[in-house]
Design a protein around this motif. Structure first.
Motif, PDB file in Angstrom:
ATOM      1  N   GLY A   1      16.620  56.241  68.899  1.00 43.52           N
ATOM      2  CA  GLY A   1      17.274  56.377  70.189  1.00 43.52           C
ATOM      3  C   GLY A   1      18.080  57.652  70.283  1.00 43.52           C
ATOM      4  N   THR A   2      18.717  58.024  69.167  1.00 44.92           N
ATOM      5  CA  THR A   2      19.491  59.272  69.154  1.00 44.92           C
ATOM      6  C   THR A   2      18.573  60.477  69.326  1.00 44.92           C
ATOM      7  OG1 THR A   2      21.094  58.218  67.683  1.00 44.92           O
ATOM      8  CG2 THR A   2      21.148  60.618  67.840  1.00 44.92           C
TER       9      THR A   2
ATOM     10  N   LEU B   1      18.618  63.245  72.339  1.00 41.09           N
ATOM     11  CA  LEU B   1      18.766  64.689  72.117  1.00 41.09           C
ATOM     12  C   LEU B   1      17.629  65.471  72.775  1.00 41.09           C
ATOM     13  CD1 LEU B   1      19.928  64.730  68.373  1.00 41.09           C
ATOM     14  CD2 LEU B   1      21.323  65.122  70.417  1.00 41.09           C
ATOM     15  N   ILE B   2      16.424  64.906  72.734  1.00 40.18           N
ATOM     16  CA  ILE B   2      15.283  65.584  73.379  1.00 40.18           C
ATOM     17  C   ILE B   2      15.488  65.649  74.887  1.00 40.18           C
ATOM     18  CG2 ILE B   2      12.815  65.382  73.858  1.00 40.18           C
ATOM     19  CD1 ILE B   2      12.481  64.181  71.057  1.00 40.18           C
ATOM     20  N   GLN B   3      15.971  64.553  75.469  1.00 47.00           N
ATOM     21  CA  GLN B   3      16.223  64.543  76.913  1.00 47.00           C
ATOM     22  C   GLN B   3      17.271  65.579  77.299  1.00 47.00           C
ATOM     23  OE1 GLN B   3      17.326  60.519  77.788  1.00 47.00           O
ATOM     24  NE2 GLN B   3      15.209  59.727  77.675  1.00 47.00           N
ATOM     25  N   MET B   4      18.325  65.671  76.511  1.00 45.16           N
ATOM     26  CA  MET B   4      19.376  66.640  76.824  1.00 45.16           C
ATOM     27  C   MET B   4      18.889  68.070  76.612  1.00 45.16           C
ATOM     28  SD  MET B   4      21.735  64.737  77.928  1.00 45.16           S
ATOM     29  CE  MET B   4      23.022  65.956  78.106  1.00 45.16           C
TER      30      MET B   4
ATOM     31  N   LYS C   1      25.246  68.820  67.459  1.00 48.43           N
ATOM     32  CA  LYS C   1      26.467  68.887  66.645  1.00 48.43           C
ATOM     33  C   LYS C   1      27.473  67.800  67.014  1.00 48.43           C
ATOM     34  CE  LYS C   1      28.784  72.343  69.546  1.00 48.43           C
ATOM     35  NZ  LYS C   1      29.421  73.682  69.544  1.00 48.43           N
ATOM     36  N   TYR C   2      27.195  67.075  68.102  1.00 54.58           N
ATOM     37  CA  TYR C   2      28.094  65.990  68.501  1.00 54.58           C
ATOM     38  C   TYR C   2      27.611  64.631  67.990  1.00 54.58           C
ATOM     39  CZ  TYR C   2      30.409  69.279  71.616  1.00 54.58           C
ATOM     40  OH  TYR C   2      31.113  70.349  72.120  1.00 54.58           O
ATOM     41  N   VAL C   3      26.543  64.621  67.185  1.00 53.81           N
ATOM     42  CA  VAL C   3      26.017  63.368  66.638  1.00 53.81           C
ATOM     43  C   VAL C   3      26.833  62.973  65.407  1.00 53.81           C
ATOM     44  CG1 VAL C   3      24.009  62.230  65.640  1.00 53.81           C
ATOM     45  CG2 VAL C   3      23.716  63.847  67.531  1.00 53.81           C
ATOM     46  N   ILE C   4      27.238  61.679  65.375  1.00 54.09           N
ATOM     47  CA  ILE C   4      28.041  61.146  64.263  1.00 54.09           C
ATOM     48  C   ILE C   4      27.273  59.990  63.634  1.00 54.09           C
ATOM     49  CG2 ILE C   4      30.259  60.147  63.588  1.00 54.09           C
ATOM     50  CD1 ILE C   4      31.437  61.280  66.157  1.00 54.09           C
ATOM     51  N   ASN C   5      27.112  60.050  62.340  1.00 52.62           N
ATOM     52  CA  ASN C   5      26.476  58.956  61.597  1.00 52.62           C
ATOM     53  C   ASN C   5      25.102  58.594  62.161  1.00 52.62           C
ATOM     54  OD1 ASN C   5      28.724  58.777  59.904  1.00 52.62           O
ATOM     55  ND2 ASN C   5      29.740  57.296  61.272  1.00 52.62           N
ATOM     56  N   GLU C   6      24.406  59.566  62.656  1.00 56.18           N
ATOM     57  CA  GLU C   6      23.011  59.461  63.093  1.00 56.18           C
ATOM     58  C   GLU C   6      22.791  58.599  64.335  1.00 56.18           C
ATOM     59  OE1 GLU C   6      20.650  58.151  59.864  1.00 56.18           O
ATOM     60  OE2 GLU C   6      20.781  60.054  58.763  1.00 56.18           O
ATOM     61  N   THR C   7      23.695  57.724  64.689  1.00 53.95           N
ATOM     62  CA  THR C   7      23.468  56.844  65.848  1.00 53.95           C
ATOM     63  C   THR C   7      24.589  56.927  66.870  1.00 53.95           C
ATOM     64  OG1 THR C   7      24.517  54.990  64.705  1.00 53.95           O
ATOM     65  CG2 THR C   7      22.109  55.215  64.504  1.00 53.95           C
ATOM     66  N   TRP C   8      25.576  57.792  66.651  1.00 57.66           N
ATOM     67  CA  TRP C   8      26.697  57.893  67.584  1.00 57.66           C
ATOM     68  C   TRP C   8      26.779  59.319  68.128  1.00 57.66           C
ATOM     69  CZ3 TRP C   8      29.998  53.868  68.949  1.00 57.66           C
ATOM     70  CH2 TRP C   8      29.814  52.668  68.242  1.00 57.66           C
ATOM     71  N   VAL C   9      27.199  59.418  69.370  1.00 67.09           N
ATOM     72  CA  VAL C   9      27.426  60.712  70.016  1.00 67.09           C
ATOM     73  C   VAL C   9      28.905  60.796  70.339  1.00 67.09           C
ATOM     74  CG1 VAL C   9      26.846  62.213  71.951  1.00 67.09           C
ATOM     75  CG2 VAL C   9      25.099  60.731  70.972  1.00 67.09           C
TER      76      VAL C   9
END
Length: 683
Positions: A545-546, A550-553, A562-570
């Motif tokens: 899902g992450t 990211l692809i959509q954005m 660079k705003y992704v945290i722990n692979e599943t959080w933004v």
């Protein structure tokens, strides 16, 4: 039970009732009888299909047969004329005096004859004056000195094809013409009838009509190109009318015969004068006139036949050939030249009227023939110096053709596929019309086509705008539809006609309205989302899902890896991410969908949305809210300015003013380093 045999139905003495009785007697139970019924119904359906197939296969033969019937009708019309003329000639010859003896008349008998002639003339004039007083719009009946009334009466006119009653008429038969009048319903004064039409007796042919159905005691009056059927109240009245018509034709033939004899006697006396030796040179007549060729003498009849058979091009060619032949030195002084030219001119008027009806879309026009079917009528009208009328009618045909083609496109599937199909059909029809127009008309008429094409484009755009600029249609779908139309319009420019300005002018207000509604929708939704935001990082639940997010954005032009945290959080709130998606969508689509003269409106929309979002963050003092606020000012705003400049080539002044308003310093873009030469060798 045995199957049904087709031969049983084909015998001449087949009786349906007897067959059904035998079938019911041989069947055991209702179920078997029902099966036989189903078989017979299937057989009937097969027979009907076979009949339809045969009709379809022999359709051209039906058309040819109908054409032959129309030709045969014209031949019968001519034959009726010939028989009537022959009958009149034979009657005249039978009554002619063989010995030619004239009895001497006394003085008294001559005086009585003069008195009777005066009384008859006075009675004739009184009758004609009385008719003139009764008929509204009546022609001048006294302009012909020897015109007399032979018969009059009420007749019922019947449709020649449908055999239905049309109107009640009062008919006057004179020795030189037939006058038709109709009854005046709300009459005032002495006027009782209204003049309709008058036919010369020389052009009439009266044919008896056999009694058939409701049509009884009727006769047909043939006066090319009209055919009228009249019904009498009784057989005696019908016989009286037919006798009077025959008498009128007889009188006309006698008159023509006397004129011919008089002319021959004059020519004979002139020939005797030429043979006399006492004539001087000055009294000698002019040289002998060259006789007309057979085809030229019968040119008017041949033109009638060609017009009836719808050979318009041959008709025009024959007219031109006849006119050129009559203008030669051999026939320039011919006594019949002016008469033939006058008749040719009348046929030309008839031909132009028929051609104008051929091109009139209100006269049972069908788009199946295409634009090429109107090529010959238009070319002939152009040769008759009727280019303007032909141009207007041709463009009307083009309008109906375009309308029929566009109407044939069905709204199935997505709106984008429908718009593509409509655009293809419209511009293909427009290109066909342009090609045909340039073939048929001179260059000075191209302005008419441009005006017509612009009007057709406005009609199409009005129809499409109702389909795509709706609240249910997303902004990206609107962009795809508009881009598809613009691409097709650009391809149409290859034919030498640019309609892009007209298309953009039609799209201007709908695009503005769509952007304005989208802006208002974002601002209203933004207030709710900011108020309900928990100001926590957004969870994407899974790594897939992450990555999808990211692809959509990235497709929108924003890199949030660079705003992704722990692979599943933004590390951004939900309202901030939603706003980023919305504002980037508005800018990306807005810059592509508008034209240069609408850039200010797009800038205002972007400014209004961004300013409203920043104003909502001013009153929120939470640390995470301020972090998102900082992201909007320091990351998103410069990114939008950069993408804006890359797209259009200059800065968005509205966004720059917004950055200054909130204290953000936007650094100018770095210029690329240019390598300089350190040597003067190449200078």
């Amino acid at each position: 039970m045995a199957d049904i045999n087709m031969e049983n139905f084909a015998v001449p003495d087949f009786v349906p009732d007897r067959y059904v009785k035998e079938l019911a007697r041989s069947c055991v139970g209702g179920e078997e009888l029902q099966q036989q019924k189903v078989k017979i119904e299937g057989l009937a359906e097969e027979t009907a299909n076979a009949l339809k197939k045969n009709v379809y296969e022999n359709y051209m033969q039906f058309i040819e047969t109908a054409t032959e019937i129309s030709h045969l009708e014209a031949e019968m019309y001519k034959l009726s004329h010939l028989l009537s003329d022959q009958r009149t000639v034979l009657t005249t010859l039978s009554q002619a005096s063989i010995l030619g003896n004239d009895n001497a008349l006394s003085r008294e008998s001559l005086d009585n004859h003069d008195l009777e002639a005066e009384r008859a003339e006075e009675e004739r004039r009184n009758k004609l004056n009385l008719i003139t007083e009764k008929v509204e719009g009546c022609m001048n009946l006294l302009d012909i000195p020897d015109r007399t009334l032979l018969h009059e009466g009420d007749l019922l006119e019947i449709d020649a094809e449908e055999n239905t009653a049309l109107q009640r008429m009062h008919v006057y038969l004179f020795n030189d013409c037939l006058m038709l009048t109709c009854w005046i319903s709300n009459r005032r004064g002495p006027m009782r009838y209204k003049f309709l039409i008058s036919y010369p007796i020389s052009t009439l042919a009266v044919v008896n009509v056999r009694d058939l159905g409701t049509v009884k005691q009727a006769f047909k009056v043939l006066a090319f190109p009209d055919t009228r059927v009249f019904q009498c109240n009784s057989l005696a009245i019908k016989k009286d009318w037919l006798d009077k018509f025959e008498a009128a034709k007889k009188m006309h033939m006698e008159k023509e015969t006397s004129k011919q004899k008089k002319k021959e006697s004059q020519e004979k006396s002139k020939a005797e004068m030429l043979e006399s030796p006492s004539l001087s040179v000055e009294e000698l007549p002019s040289p002998q006139i060259t006789p007309l060729p057979d085809w030229l003498a019968d040119v008017t009849e041949e033109l009638d036949v060609l017009i009836v058979e719808r050979h318009f091009q041959k008709t025009y060619d024959l007219m031109i050939t006849a006119q050129k032949t009559l203008d030669t030195e051999d026939f320039k002084n011919h006594p019949q030249r002016s008469e033939i030219l006058k008749k040719i001119e009348q046929k030309q008027k008839s031909l132009t009227e028929i051609l104008l009806k051929e091109l009139d879309v209100s006269q049972n026009w069908s788009p199946r023939g295409g634009l090429r079917s109107s090529r010959y009528p238009v070319q002939i009208l152009n040769k008759f110096n009727m280019t303007s009328q032909a141009c207007d009618l041709f463009l009307d045909i083009c309008s109906q053709t375009v309308k029929a083609h566009v109407k044939g496109v069905q709204l199935e599937g997505s709106i984008l596929s429908y718009v593509k199909q409509v655009g293809d059909v419209f511009f293909c029809s427009l290109s066909d019309a342009l090609i045909e127009f340039t073939i048929l008309f001179p260059k000075n008429k191209i302005s008419s086509f441009i005006v017509w094409a612009s009007m057709q484009l406005r009609i199409l755009m009005a129809q499409i705008i109702k389909q795509i600029f709706t609240p249910q249609c997303a902004l990206d779908s609107v962009l795809n539809c508009v881009q598809s139309l613009r691409e097709q319009c650009t391809l149409f420019c290859e034919f030498g006609l640019d309609l892009r300005f007209q298309m953009n002018s039609c799209l201007r207000n709908p695009i503005k309205k769509a952007l304005k509604e989208y802006k208002e929708k974002i601002v209203d939704s933004m207030k709710t989302k900011v108020a309900e935001d928990n100001w926590t990082p957004l969870s994407m639940h899974t790594k897939a899902g992450t990555n999808k997010f990211l692809i959509q954005m990235t497709d929108l032009g924003v890199n949030l890896s660079k705003y992704v945290i722990n692979e599943t959080w933004v590390d951004l709130s939900s309202s901030t991410i939603w706003f980023t998606q919305s504002i980037m969508t508005v800018q990306n689509i807005g810059l592509k969908i508008v034209t240069k003269d609408m850039m200010d409106f797009v800038n205002e929309c972007i400014y209004a949305i961004f300013n409203a979002r920043l104003m909502l963050s001013i009153g929120n003092d939470s640390s995470y809210s301020q972090k998102n606020y900082k992201f909007l000012l320091e990351v998103l705003l410069p990114l939008m300015l950069k993408s804006y400049k890359e797209e259009v080539g200059y800065d968005n002044q509205e966004l720059l003013n917004l950055a200054k308003k909130f204290g953000v310093n936007i650094a100018p873009a770095k210029k690329a380093n240019i390598t300089k030469y350190t040597s003067n060798e190449y200078l």
